[in-house]
Design a protein around this motif. Sequence first.
Motif, short mmCIF file in Angstrom:
data_model
loop_
_atom_site.label_atom_id
_atom_site.label_comp_id
_atom_site.label_asym_id
_atom_site.label_seq_id
_atom_site.Cartn_x
_atom_site.Cartn_y
_atom_site.Cartn_z
N VAL A 1 0.83 -1.23 0.11
CA VAL A 1 0.04 0.06 -0.06
C VAL A 1 1.02 1.27 0.02
O VAL A 1 1.66 1.61 1.00
N ALA A 2 0.93 1.81 -1.25
CA ALA A 2 1.88 3.04 -1.36
C ALA A 2 0.93 4.32 -1.26
O ALA A 2 0.17 4.61 -2.05
N ASP A 3 1.03 5.06 -0.18
CA ASP A 3 0.01 6.21 0.16
C ASP A 3 1.04 7.36 -0.07
O ASP A 3 1.72 7.81 0.53
N GLU A 4 0.67 8.14 -1.26
CA GLU A 4 1.18 9.05 -1.87
C GLU A 4 2.84 9.31 -1.76
O GLU A 4 3.56 10.16 -1.13
N PRO A 5 3.49 8.14 -2.00
CA PRO A 5 5.05 7.67 -1.83
C PRO A 5 5.88 8.84 -2.63
O PRO A 5 7.25 8.94 -2.37
N VAL A 6 5.40 9.74 -3.69
CA VAL A 6 6.32 10.59 -4.32
C VAL A 6 5.89 11.78 -4.03
O VAL A 6 6.64 12.92 -4.50
N SER A 7 4.73 12.38 -3.64
CA SER A 7 4.25 13.58 -3.22
C SER A 7 5.27 14.55 -2.86
O SER A 7 5.32 15.67 -2.88
N MET A 8 6.18 13.98 -1.99
CA MET A 8 7.29 15.02 -1.22
C MET A 8 8.36 14.92 -1.75
O MET A 8 9.57 15.50 -1.29
N LEU A 9 8.61 14.27 -3.06
CA LEU A 9 9.92 14.14 -3.66
C LEU A 9 10.12 14.94 -4.91
O LEU A 9 8.95 15.54 -5.40
N ASP A 10 11.45 15.54 -5.00
CA ASP A 10 11.41 16.25 -6.18
C ASP A 10 11.35 15.58 -7.60
O ASP A 10 11.48 14.44 -7.58
N VAL A 11 10.82 16.23 -8.46
CA VAL A 11 10.59 15.56 -9.80
C VAL A 11 11.38 14.80 -10.50
O VAL A 11 11.17 13.69 -10.85
N SER A 12 12.82 15.03 -10.32
CA SER A 12 13.86 13.98 -10.89
C SER A 12 14.00 12.89 -10.11
O SER A 12 14.33 11.76 -10.66
N ILE A 13 13.48 12.89 -8.93
CA ILE A 13 13.39 11.50 -8.13
C ILE A 13 12.49 10.77 -7.98
O ILE A 13 12.33 9.29 -8.14
N LYS A 14 11.20 11.39 -8.58
CA LYS A 14 10.03 10.60 -8.55
C LYS A 14 9.94 9.57 -9.59
O LYS A 14 9.44 8.41 -9.24
N ALA A 15 10.40 9.76 -10.83
CA ALA A 15 10.29 8.94 -11.74
C ALA A 15 11.11 7.71 -11.20
O ALA A 15 10.58 6.30 -11.56
N GLY A 16 12.45 7.73 -10.51
CA GLY A 16 13.17 6.58 -10.20
C GLY A 16 12.14 5.59 -9.10
O GLY A 16 12.14 4.42 -9.07
N ILE A 17 11.72 6.23 -8.04
CA ILE A 17 10.76 5.53 -7.30
C ILE A 17 9.52 5.02 -8.08
O ILE A 17 9.27 3.72 -7.82
N LEU A 18 8.99 5.63 -9.18
CA LEU A 18 7.69 5.06 -9.68
C LEU A 18 8.20 3.82 -10.50
O LEU A 18 7.64 2.66 -10.55
N ASN A 19 9.56 3.87 -11.10
CA ASN A 19 9.88 2.89 -11.88
C ASN A 19 10.41 1.58 -11.16
O ASN A 19 10.07 0.39 -11.36
N LEU A 20 10.70 1.81 -9.58
CA LEU A 20 11.01 0.80 -8.84
C LEU A 20 9.94 0.00 -8.25
O LEU A 20 9.89 -1.13 -8.43
N LEU A 21 8.68 0.96 -8.06
CA LEU A 21 7.49 0.24 -7.94
C LEU A 21 6.92 -0.72 -9.00
O LEU A 21 6.33 -1.88 -8.86
N LYS A 22 7.20 -0.19 -10.21
CA LYS A 22 6.74 -1.17 -11.47
C LYS A 22 7.47 -2.29 -11.61
O LYS A 22 7.09 -3.25 -11.81
N LYS A 23 8.69 -2.25 -11.24
CA LYS A 23 9.53 -3.34 -11.41
C LYS A 23 9.20 -4.57 -10.17
O LYS A 23 9.39 -5.65 -10.55
N LEU A 24 8.97 -3.97 -9.13
CA LEU A 24 8.52 -4.93 -7.96
C LEU A 24 7.34 -5.53 -8.60
O LEU A 24 7.09 -6.89 -8.03
N SER A 25 6.44 -4.89 -9.07
CA SER A 25 4.94 -5.49 -9.38
C SER A 25 5.32 -6.38 -10.49
O SER A 25 4.81 -7.60 -10.56
N ASP A 26 6.11 -5.89 -11.57
CA ASP A 26 5.97 -6.88 -12.72
C ASP A 26 6.81 -7.90 -12.72
O ASP A 26 6.69 -9.08 -13.27
N GLU A 27 8.17 -7.79 -11.71
CA GLU A 27 9.26 -8.99 -11.74
C GLU A 27 8.77 -9.84 -10.44
O GLU A 27 9.09 -11.05 -10.25
N ASP A 28 8.17 -9.12 -9.52
CA ASP A 28 7.89 -10.22 -7.97
C ASP A 28 6.43 -10.47 -7.87
O ASP A 28 6.14 -11.08 -7.03
#
Length: 337
Positions: A191-218
Amino acid sequence: MSPLEASSGAPILSVRSLIKRYSSRTELGGLLSRTPDKIVTAVDGVSFEIGEGERLGLVGESGSGKTTIGRLLLRLETADGGDILVRGREISGLRGKDARAFYRDVQMVFQDPYGSLNPRFKVQDTLMDPVIVQRLAPRRGGADRAAWALERAGLSPPEEFFHKYPHELSGGQRQRVAIARALVMNPRVLVADEPVSMLDVSIKAGILNLLKKLSDEDGVAILYISHDLSTVKYLCHRTAILYRGKLVEVGPTGEVIERPRHPYSQALKAAVPNPDPRAPRRQVAMTGNPGERVKDLGCRFRHRCPDAMEVCAHVEPALIEVGRNHFVACHLHDPNI
Ligand code: SF4
């Protein structure tokens, strides 16, 4: 297919007719006041499923009930009605080793990477604490597991981070540690509750890609709670729009965000700034007070809806299918009205 059903994989999380009410008497002001007790229904009969490896976005403005749903899924609060099933087992009655298994299966990533980590714990302690509490591994094995989780969360080499305190990390690194803390339990639901809303734009994409990877691969099922349509569009397979505790639109993300059918979803889309001034858009002017509670029957959005009709004041709309796997609760789309 009903709006309840997962679109892919076996359902890992099933939420059925979930209800949560709050009483004004539970607040200090309410206890001291002589005014009658007021009951507010924060979550009102919400149902959905998330399948293995599926990412469902739950979108709504502040006060819509989305964070309350997240807290109910984590058993941080108790529901007043409905069921939550994880891997087919209803969670409210779980005790002993079944409850411990639940707390491994369902993990949360909070909005605030600054507040969600103990400032006095080194990264290693933050990660190993839950492993030891859950008796998942002895101390040596716990360190290996923590190293694996850090690598999985993109903090490599892990030895470089083990002995750091949260204040020695950047915002993005802290959120990755928070995700690693969840991963160390090998969860099936995140359950990810606004996990990137407090992060800089440049960092957001990295966290979103990580979440994507976790669901796609695991195969981790992710409930992504947000008010930010752009990140939901990037991450989620399906999107559910919540208004005052009710789902008003559910469907494939491309449909719900690109071609929203409910006036509230259209208003949310219209509020997103578009850098292209030539892009066509429907202006949806919501009226009324967003804090105003609708007491009687009828559509709860009617006081703000630019398309409200007479029937909207008397009959509450139910979710009906308006396209493939796309459901909307609005009389405008009901062929019988
Ligand atoms: Fe607007 Fe009526 Fe549809 Fe509610 S049911 S969103 S008030 S048109």
